[in-house]
Design a protein around this motif. Sequence first.
Motif, PDB file in Angstrom:
ATOM      1  N   ILE A  38       1.009  -1.299  -0.017  1.00  0.00           N
ATOM      2  CA  ILE A  38      -0.073   0.046   0.244  1.00  0.00           C
ATOM      3  C   ILE A  38       0.976   1.151   0.011  1.00  0.00           C
ATOM      4  O   ILE A  38       1.684   1.407   0.653  1.00  0.00           O
ATOM      5  CB  ILE A  38      -0.904  -0.036   1.200  1.00  0.00           C
ATOM      6  N   TYR A  39       0.513   2.360  -0.945  1.00  0.00           N
ATOM      7  CA  TYR A  39       1.189   3.622  -1.146  1.00  0.00           C
ATOM      8  C   TYR A  39       0.375   4.556  -1.385  1.00  0.00           C
ATOM      9  O   TYR A  39      -0.898   4.309  -1.612  1.00  0.00           O
ATOM     10  CB  TYR A  39       2.441   3.347  -1.967  1.00  0.00           C
ATOM     11  N   ARG A  40       0.934   5.863  -1.362  1.00  0.00           N
ATOM     12  CA  ARG A  40       0.187   7.004  -1.589  1.00  0.00           C
ATOM     13  C   ARG A  40       0.772   7.796  -2.459  1.00  0.00           C
ATOM     14  O   ARG A  40       2.295   8.043  -2.287  1.00  0.00           O
ATOM     15  CB  ARG A  40      -0.326   7.909  -0.361  1.00  0.00           C
ATOM     16  N   LEU A  41       0.333   8.195  -3.664  1.00  0.00           N
ATOM     17  CA  LEU A  41       0.782   9.130  -4.556  1.00  0.00           C
ATOM     18  C   LEU A  41       0.952  10.575  -3.889  1.00  0.00           C
ATOM     19  O   LEU A  41       0.319  11.016  -3.052  1.00  0.00           O
ATOM     20  CB  LEU A  41       0.348   9.236  -6.050  1.00  0.00           C
ATOM     21  N   PRO A  42       1.978  11.245  -4.248  1.00  0.00           N
ATOM     22  CA  PRO A  42       2.124  12.820  -3.514  1.00  0.00           C
ATOM     23  C   PRO A  42       1.551  13.907  -4.408  1.00  0.00           C
ATOM     24  O   PRO A  42       1.431  13.523  -5.743  1.00  0.00           O
ATOM     25  CB  PRO A  42       3.802  13.026  -3.446  1.00  0.00           C
ATOM     26  N   VAL A  43       1.156  15.012  -3.916  1.00  0.00           N
ATOM     27  CA  VAL A  43       0.866  16.271  -4.821  1.00  0.00           C
ATOM     28  C   VAL A  43       1.723  17.306  -4.122  1.00  0.00           C
ATOM     29  O   VAL A  43       2.523  17.108  -3.069  1.00  0.00           O
ATOM     30  CB  VAL A  43      -0.646  16.754  -4.326  1.00  0.00           C
ATOM     31  N   THR A  44       1.997  18.405  -5.131  1.00  0.00           N
ATOM     32  CA  THR A  44       2.933  19.308  -4.678  1.00  0.00           C
ATOM     33  C   THR A  44       2.594  20.728  -3.901  1.00  0.00           C
ATOM     34  O   THR A  44       1.331  21.047  -4.436  1.00  0.00           O
ATOM     35  CB  THR A  44       3.551  19.614  -5.985  1.00  0.00           C
ATOM     36  N   GLU A  45       2.899  21.040  -2.907  1.00  0.00           N
ATOM     37  CA  GLU A  45       2.797  22.191  -2.322  1.00  0.00           C
ATOM     38  C   GLU A  45       3.925  23.183  -2.467  1.00  0.00           C
ATOM     39  O   GLU A  45       5.101  22.818  -2.516  1.00  0.00           O
ATOM     40  CB  GLU A  45       2.466  21.831  -0.546  1.00  0.00           C
ATOM     41  N   VAL A  46       3.562  24.372  -2.543  1.00  0.00           N
ATOM     42  CA  VAL A  46       4.558  25.612  -2.878  1.00  0.00           C
ATOM     43  C   VAL A  46       5.144  26.075  -1.428  1.00  0.00           C
ATOM     44  O   VAL A  46       4.105  26.613  -0.778  1.00  0.00           O
ATOM     45  CB  VAL A  46       4.121  26.686  -3.924  1.00  0.00           C
ATOM     46  N   GLU A  47       6.311  26.076  -1.282  1.00  0.00           N
ATOM     47  CA  GLU A  47       6.692  26.850  -0.146  1.00  0.00           C
ATOM     48  C   GLU A  47       7.552  28.001  -0.453  1.00  0.00           C
ATOM     49  O   GLU A  47       8.383  28.189  -1.440  1.00  0.00           O
ATOM     50  CB  GLU A  47       7.553  25.975   0.794  1.00  0.00           C
ATOM     51  N   VAL A  48       6.951  28.986   0.308  1.00  0.00           N
ATOM     52  CA  VAL A  48       7.737  30.635  -0.099  1.00  0.00           C
ATOM     53  C   VAL A  48       8.402  31.112   1.027  1.00  0.00           C
ATOM     54  O   VAL A  48       7.908  31.107   1.867  1.00  0.00           O
ATOM     55  CB  VAL A  48       6.554  31.527  -0.798  1.00  0.00           C
ATOM     56  N   GLU A  77      13.749  63.062  11.056  1.00  0.00           N
ATOM     57  CA  GLU A  77      12.431  62.671  11.935  1.00  0.00           C
ATOM     58  C   GLU A  77      12.568  61.016  12.144  1.00  0.00           C
ATOM     59  O   GLU A  77      13.395  60.480  11.369  1.00  0.00           O
ATOM     60  CB  GLU A  77      11.396  62.925  11.104  1.00  0.00           C
ATOM     61  N   PRO A  78      12.314  60.696  13.155  1.00  0.00           N
ATOM     62  CA  PRO A  78      12.363  58.988  13.287  1.00  0.00           C
ATOM     63  C   PRO A  78      11.335  58.389  12.423  1.00  0.00           C
ATOM     64  O   PRO A  78      10.628  58.829  11.999  1.00  0.00           O
ATOM     65  CB  PRO A  78      11.773  59.035  14.788  1.00  0.00           C
ATOM     66  N   SER A  79      12.171  57.405  11.734  1.00  0.00           N
ATOM     67  CA  SER A  79      11.267  56.600  10.627  1.00  0.00           C
ATOM     68  C   SER A  79      11.505  55.061  10.981  1.00  0.00           C
ATOM     69  O   SER A  79      12.624  54.791  11.238  1.00  0.00           O
ATOM     70  CB  SER A  79      11.442  57.132   9.380  1.00  0.00           C
ATOM     71  N   VAL A  80      10.735  54.257  10.506  1.00  0.00           N
ATOM     72  CA  VAL A  80      10.464  52.719  10.328  1.00  0.00           C
ATOM     73  C   VAL A  80      10.334  52.395   9.001  1.00  0.00           C
ATOM     74  O   VAL A  80       9.329  52.883   8.532  1.00  0.00           O
ATOM     75  CB  VAL A  80      10.022  52.051  11.299  1.00  0.00           C
ATOM     76  N   ASN A  81      11.040  51.646   8.168  1.00  0.00           N
ATOM     77  CA  ASN A  81      10.903  51.348   6.830  1.00  0.00           C
ATOM     78  C   ASN A  81      11.097  49.822   6.656  1.00  0.00           C
ATOM     79  O   ASN A  81      12.121  49.305   7.166  1.00  0.00           O
ATOM     80  CB  ASN A  81      11.778  52.195   5.969  1.00  0.00           C
ATOM     81  N   TRP A  82      10.170  49.315   5.864  1.00  0.00           N
ATOM     82  CA  TRP A  82      10.059  47.888   5.770  1.00  0.00           C
ATOM     83  C   TRP A  82      10.532  47.639   4.186  1.00  0.00           C
ATOM     84  O   TRP A  82       9.830  48.149   3.361  1.00  0.00           O
ATOM     85  CB  TRP A  82       9.299  47.016   6.507  1.00  0.00           C
ATOM     86  N   GLU A  83      11.380  46.708   3.818  1.00  0.00           N
ATOM     87  CA  GLU A  83      11.888  46.409   2.282  1.00  0.00           C
ATOM     88  C   GLU A  83      11.921  44.941   2.168  1.00  0.00           C
ATOM     89  O   GLU A  83      12.312  44.345   2.614  1.00  0.00           O
ATOM     90  CB  GLU A  83      13.147  47.032   1.798  1.00  0.00           C
ATOM     91  N   LEU A  84      10.890  44.473   1.372  1.00  0.00           N
ATOM     92  CA  LEU A  84      11.168  43.127   0.738  1.00  0.00           C
ATOM     93  C   LEU A  84      12.092  42.983  -0.235  1.00  0.00           C
ATOM     94  O   LEU A  84      12.231  43.332  -1.102  1.00  0.00           O
ATOM     95  CB  LEU A  84       9.604  42.685  -0.056  1.00  0.00           C
ATOM     96  N   THR A  85      13.281  42.189   0.478  1.00  0.00           N
ATOM     97  CA  THR A  85      14.577  41.950  -0.171  1.00  0.00           C
ATOM     98  C   THR A  85      14.642  40.957  -0.824  1.00  0.00           C
ATOM     99  O   THR A  85      15.423  40.694  -1.928  1.00  0.00           O
ATOM    100  CB  THR A  85      15.588  42.216   0.818  1.00  0.00           C
ATOM    101  N   LYS A  86      14.307  39.684  -0.411  1.00  0.00           N
ATOM    102  CA  LYS A  86      14.397  38.458  -1.107  1.00  0.00           C
ATOM    103  C   LYS A  86      13.098  37.511  -1.128  1.00  0.00           C
ATOM    104  O   LYS A  86      12.493  37.572  -0.166  1.00  0.00           O
ATOM    105  CB  LYS A  86      15.692  37.540  -0.544  1.00  0.00           C
ATOM    106  N   ALA A  87      13.089  36.713  -2.121  1.00  0.00           N
ATOM    107  CA  ALA A  87      12.090  35.770  -1.981  1.00  0.00           C
ATOM    108  C   ALA A  87      12.613  34.248  -2.716  1.00  0.00           C
ATOM    109  O   ALA A  87      13.310  34.292  -3.564  1.00  0.00           O
ATOM    110  CB  ALA A  87      10.751  36.002  -2.885  1.00  0.00           C
TER     111      ALA A  87
END
Length: 368
Positions: A38-48, A77-87
């Motif tokens: 007995i076995y099961r076939l896989p499906v694919t999940e995307v990990e980001v 002035e004080p500031s906070v900045n977020w930048e998406l750098t990699k994926a």
Amino acid sequence: MKLRYIAALALALTAATGAIAQTSQRITAGKSNEYGLIYRLPVTEVEVVLEAKKTVQTPGEFYRYAKKYLNLDPILEPSVNWELTKAEIYPRAIPDDAEEYLAQFKSGANVFITLTAESIPVSINDAAWQPAAPEKTALQAVAAQPTILEKPVARQAVTEEMLKSQSSAKRAELAAAKIYEIRQQRSDIISGQAENMPTDGAAMQLALETLAEQEAALTAMFTGTVSTSTDVKTYTYYPEGEKDKDNVVIARLSALDGLVAADDLSGDPVYLQVAVTSRGELPKNEKNEEKTFPKGGVAYCIPGQAQVSVDFEGKSLAERKLSMGQLGVVFGLDPKLFLDKKAPEFVRFDPLTGAIIELGPVTERAAE
């Protein structure tokens, strides 16, 4: 006709599909399991995997006097900045409960199957085959380091006169004077004109480094400080495979909190796009008719492919072509292939998709 290498079936296996680590188990067809595996076939999940950089800017105590005394442009002035750098994008196999199969063999069959811990097939009649370890991200969260004004050297650079003064303007004047004094001290040491010269090269290096740190701390009191850190988070998505293109919000980037969940409307959306480029098709016979599933066949997957990308603010951060079981079809191998006592066959599967990687006589496998 015996199948040797299944490339002709357009399984679309590519190096970009990745791999899955195996905690494998070997199961032999015997009386205890009624010669059924007995076995099961896989499906694919995307990990980001997403990496975001946080930048915190803080004005210095004497920012109003930076231009006057040092001719520098300060942080105002004080500031906070977020930048998406990699994926990064990775495929992950998950067993499909709807695709569970029983490979039934005859009594006395000397056949064994190697399965992952999730009962996904790895091989038949080939205990040595182990797919490569799964791809893992090298991205790591990095905490913010103390700024120069948060270090002991900042306190050491402040003179007694500066501490006693109640006037901000006067303290700024004294701090600027100290900066120029430090620069002169450094120049005197380098030129060998200091009254108390360091005794050797190591002492000179230490003295110069101390002066440089004190100058940096005093200068930061005018210009301000910049602190950076990075956050890394992982998100998963399961493409259903029913549409030719999925465009979903996988996460969001908040101006205050950085990476947040997809349903947190405080942030701008990070999109995951899954565009189907091909779907698996059943093999055909000489008459160009689809072959029928062999009786008691060992099921495997002929996967399809999709182009997967991560987009933010109209720009693509990562792209990758992935093979996916849910975009394919299931076909089967005749179990007789594995029962021939003189020339039994072996088969190697891709546990990420359930596709066949290689099929051939056990004698050929042993000669590797």
